[in-house]
Design a protein around this motif. Structure first.
Motif, mmCIF file in Angstrom:
data_model
loop_
_atom_site.group_PDB
_atom_site.id
_atom_site.type_symbol
_atom_site.label_atom_id
_atom_site.label_comp_id
_atom_site.label_asym_id
_atom_site.label_seq_id
_atom_site.Cartn_x
_atom_site.Cartn_y
_atom_site.Cartn_z
ATOM 1 N N ARG A 482 0.851 -1.190 0.000
ATOM 2 C CA ARG A 482 0.000 0.000 0.000
ATOM 3 C C ARG A 482 0.888 1.241 0.000
ATOM 4 N NH1 ARG A 482 -5.431 1.128 -1.008
ATOM 5 N NH2 ARG A 482 -6.102 2.930 0.208
ATOM 6 N N THR A 505 -3.167 6.677 -1.407
ATOM 7 C CA THR A 505 -3.811 7.669 -0.551
ATOM 8 C C THR A 505 -2.785 8.716 -0.154
ATOM 9 O OG1 THR A 505 -5.175 7.994 1.427
ATOM 10 C CG2 THR A 505 -3.351 6.437 1.608
ATOM 11 N N SER A 518 1.319 11.073 11.868
ATOM 12 C CA SER A 518 0.583 10.432 10.762
ATOM 13 C C SER A 518 1.157 9.054 10.463
ATOM 14 C CB SER A 518 0.642 11.299 9.509
ATOM 15 O OG SER A 518 0.041 12.550 9.725
ATOM 16 N N LYS A 521 0.027 6.454 12.943
ATOM 17 C CA LYS A 521 -1.326 5.970 12.649
ATOM 18 C C LYS A 521 -1.295 4.935 11.519
ATOM 19 C CE LYS A 521 -3.672 10.192 14.146
ATOM 20 N NZ LYS A 521 -4.442 11.386 13.704
ATOM 21 N N VAL A 522 -0.435 5.187 10.510
ATOM 22 C CA VAL A 522 -0.281 4.236 9.401
ATOM 23 C C VAL A 522 0.269 2.911 9.929
ATOM 24 C CG1 VAL A 522 0.938 3.769 7.238
ATOM 25 C CG2 VAL A 522 0.021 6.052 7.661
ATOM 26 N N LYS A 523 1.220 2.966 10.890
ATOM 27 C CA LYS A 523 1.787 1.758 11.492
ATOM 28 C C LYS A 523 0.726 0.971 12.250
ATOM 29 C CE LYS A 523 5.864 1.871 13.478
ATOM 30 N NZ LYS A 523 6.985 2.309 14.336
ATOM 31 N N GLU A 524 -0.153 1.702 12.950
ATOM 32 C CA GLU A 524 -1.246 1.030 13.669
ATOM 33 C C GLU A 524 -2.174 0.306 12.711
ATOM 34 O OE1 GLU A 524 -3.209 3.981 15.977
ATOM 35 O OE2 GLU A 524 -1.476 4.382 17.273
ATOM 36 N N GLN A 525 -2.346 0.876 11.518
ATOM 37 C CA GLN A 525 -3.275 0.297 10.538
ATOM 38 C C GLN A 525 -2.667 -0.878 9.781
ATOM 39 O OE1 GLN A 525 -4.813 3.189 7.775
ATOM 40 N NE2 GLN A 525 -6.085 1.710 6.677
ATOM 41 N N TYR A 526 -1.382 -0.757 9.417
ATOM 42 C CA TYR A 526 -0.776 -1.760 8.532
ATOM 43 C C TYR A 526 0.281 -2.636 9.205
ATOM 44 C CZ TYR A 526 -3.022 0.844 4.768
ATOM 45 O OH TYR A 526 -3.947 1.457 3.958
#
Length: 640
Positions: A482, A505, A518, A521-526
């Motif tokens: 991603r 994105t 930011s 947050k990306v690390k938390e998601q992926y």
């Protein structure tokens, strides 16, 4: 003092001795093999004592290096190791009269050790070749006089002469001349680059066809070439988590094996009625086949090979931990300016008033902007020079209004060049049916040109997406990654750049500290996330990411902070690095599964008395050799 003939002979023979010393392990292994064959032939003539003498010589010559290594490591680390297991197994075989089997064990073990050393040397070949081509002297030009000096004596600002066919001795900028430079040692790119006055050149690259003078910009120990060497040398000494685990596991495993071997010497005799000779023989076989040689060799050769392969292609990994981690990355965040884009604004649109000639107006605008050092002004001047040969005009009067634009008198007219509020907001807004608003909605910056009759032109500029960006991001998507853009630009500009580059994105209006939050947050998601950047402001985000990737033409801070450095600003190398990482991890898994499977099969075969010592030796050491050969595949391409 004159050099004697003997000194000359010694000097000329030194390289030959060095080459022999590099291959001393292999020579010892081969000599051990010759002695084993000789001992076997002598035994056929019923000269048993002579045969044993040859076997003993094979033991000493073939096993000396590994036995010494095992003893030294045990004393240093206060822990047992694989080398000692082999040493004990060989001695045990000799004690019960299996001289040939013990010697064969020593021979194959020393051969596999020589092969592992060869693999390590092979994987370090890229750095060795870099060290060999590093220039040692330069021709410095002082007041028109040429003098040869060592590169360590060069100072920033010195002028050096680089002739055709020579390597550039220091980082710098071309002062005079035009030439073609082979930069493959720096960027991994095989196609030479033509460079002229003002262009940057790097130490270690080859000047192919033109004589140029270069102004030195970095000291010898600060060159890009020197940084590459330091980075890869550091990477080769750093171990991956898998390698560290195997090394910690090795000591415990060896102790367990020795304990089981001791039990094996007594329990089968007492429980199953085996005679003492058979029990001891099976214990010796167990000592051989249970040794984790192949398992220990499963990781480091593959890691070193992958690091060297990357270095050859301009991808510098700062250690095995980073190349191992890259294969697990699920998403990659990109800085925009200088990473996805070229980092410099370029003219994209010119809209002129109907009574104006576009060429003449651009000529006037570029002549005025040439008096400014603002990036937008420089971009307009560059645009003119790229399309026209006419020299720029000299304005009669110029005033630079900081933060707003340029005010000038040229060709008997008053000119204003700058923001809409500087030239007249309402007039700028209404120019050509509000074309400026349309351009701004596309994420472009608009510079207005006003003469004595009103707004004469609107010039739109934008930081252009790199040519390779779209294909590079497509490659990453094909790898299941991603892609996210982090930028300090407005929502409008970010949206436009994201559409051009086809990134998945984006997050707009990021300050350096916002980039970090930011990214978290990306690390938390992926989960596992990489960050790609080139500027000083990217350093915090590069440090926050699981894997930080810096562009080689970026800031020194970004390169120091990152875990991976792309020596050429080519985003396609990221997908190449990921494929190389995945290939390395795939090969390591193959090695580990194969080596454990062989150990289990050999142990079971020994317990059920299907296996004799020669086959145990061949099976165990053969698996080690196969694992090392499999690791060498990491030196090849990045495909499966």
């Amino acid at each position: 003092m004159a050099t004697t003939n003997n000194e000359k002979v010694l000097a000329s023979s030194a390289p030959r001795f060095e080459k022999i010393f590099v291959h001393i392990e292999l020579i010892a292994a081969i000599l051990s093999g010759v002695l084993i064959v000789t001992a076997w032939l002598v035994s056929k003539w019923n000269h048993e004592s002579v045969s044993i003498a040859f076997y003993l010589a094979a033991f000493i010559i073939g096993g000396y290096a590994k036995a010494k290594e095992g003893i030294e490591e045990t004393i240093k680390n206060k822990d047992l190791n694989v080398e000692l297991l082999m040493f004990f197994a060989a001695i045990g075989s000799a004690i019960i009269g299996y001289w040939a089997e013990g010697a064969m064990l020593i021979f194959i073990f020393s051969l596999s050790g020589a092969l592992e050393t060869y693999t390590t040397n092979k994987s370090k070949k890229e750095i060795s070749s870099l060290l060999e081509i590093q220039p040692e002297t330069a021709i410095r030009v002082v007041h028109g006089r040429e003098e040869k000096v060592h590169v360590s004596l060069l100072q920033v600002g010195d002028i050096i002469l680089v002739k055709p066919g020579e390597r550039v001795p220091a980082d710098g900028k071309i002062a005079h001349g035009t030439t073609t430079i082979d930069e493959s040692t720096i960027s991994g790119e095989s196609i030479p680059v033509t460079k002229g006055s003002g262009a940057e050149v790097f130490a270690g690259t080859i000047n192919l066809n033109g004589s140029v003078t270069v102004e030195v910009t970095r000291h010898a120990n600060e060159t890009v070439f020197n940084k590459i060497i330091q980075l890869v040398q550091s990477a080769q000494s750093e171990k991956s988590p898998s390698q560290l685990f195997i090394e910690r596991f090795e000591g415990t495993y060896v102790k367990v094996v020795l304990l089981v071997v001791i039990l094996m010497m007594f329990i089968p005799h007492l429980v199953f009625g085996w005679n003492w000779n058979t029990t001891f023989y099976r214990a010796m076989i167990l000592l051989v086949v249970a040794s984790p040689c192949a398992l220990v060799a499963s990781i480091m050769p593959a890691t070193l090979s992958a690091i060297s392969n990357g270095a050859r292609k301009g991808i510098l990994f700062k250690g095995g931990v980073h190349i191992e981690g890259l294969s697990h990355v699920k998403a990659i965040a990109f800085d925009k300016t200088g990473t996805l884009t070229k980092g410099k604004p370029e003219v994209t649109d010119i809209i002129v008033r109907q009574d104006q000639n576009e060429r003449n107006l651009l000529h006037f605008a570029a002549s005025i902007e040439n008096q400014s050092n603002h990036p937008l002004a420089l971009a307009i001047v560059q645009y003119w020079k790229a399309k026209n040969n006419d020299s720029l005009l000299q304005p009669e009067q110029v005033e630079d209004v900081p933060g707003w634009g340029m005010k000038a008198k040229l060709n008997n007219q008053e000119w204003l060049i700058g923001k809409k509020d500087f030239v007249g907001s309402k007039e700028a807004h209404n120019f050509e049916n509000g074309v400026a608003e349309k351009l701004e909605n596309e994420g472009k910056t608009v510079v207005f040109v006003k003469d004595s009759s009103g707004i004469a032109a609107a010039i739109a500029l934008q930081d252009i997406v790199r040519d390779e960006t779209k294909n590079a991001l497509l490659e990453l998507k094909n790898e299941g990654i991603r892609t996210i853009m982090l930028t300090g630009d407005s929502e409008t500009t970010a949206k436009n750049i994201a559409a051009q580059s086809q990134i998945d994105t984006y997050i707009a209006e990021c300050l350096p500290e916002t980039k970090v939050s930011s990214l978290k947050k990306v690390k938390e998601q992926y989960g596992m996330v990489a960050m790609v950047g080139d500027g000083v402001n990217d350093a915090p985000a590069l440090a926050t990411a699981n894997v930080g990737i810096a562009m080689g033409e970026g800031s020194d801070v970004a390169m120091e902070t990152a875990d991976v450095v792309l020596m050429k600003n080519d985003l396609s190398r990221i997908a190449e690095a990921i494929r190389l990482s995945r290939k390395m991890n795939r090969i390591i898994k193959q090695n580990v599964i194969f080596s454990i499977s062989v150990i289990v099969i050999l142990i079971a075969s020994n317990f059920f008395e299907f296996l004799n010592l020669p086959l145990g030796v061949v099976g165990h050491e053969g698996s080690t050799i196969l694992v090392i050969l499999n690791s060498l595949r990491c030196l090849g391409g990045d495909k499966k």
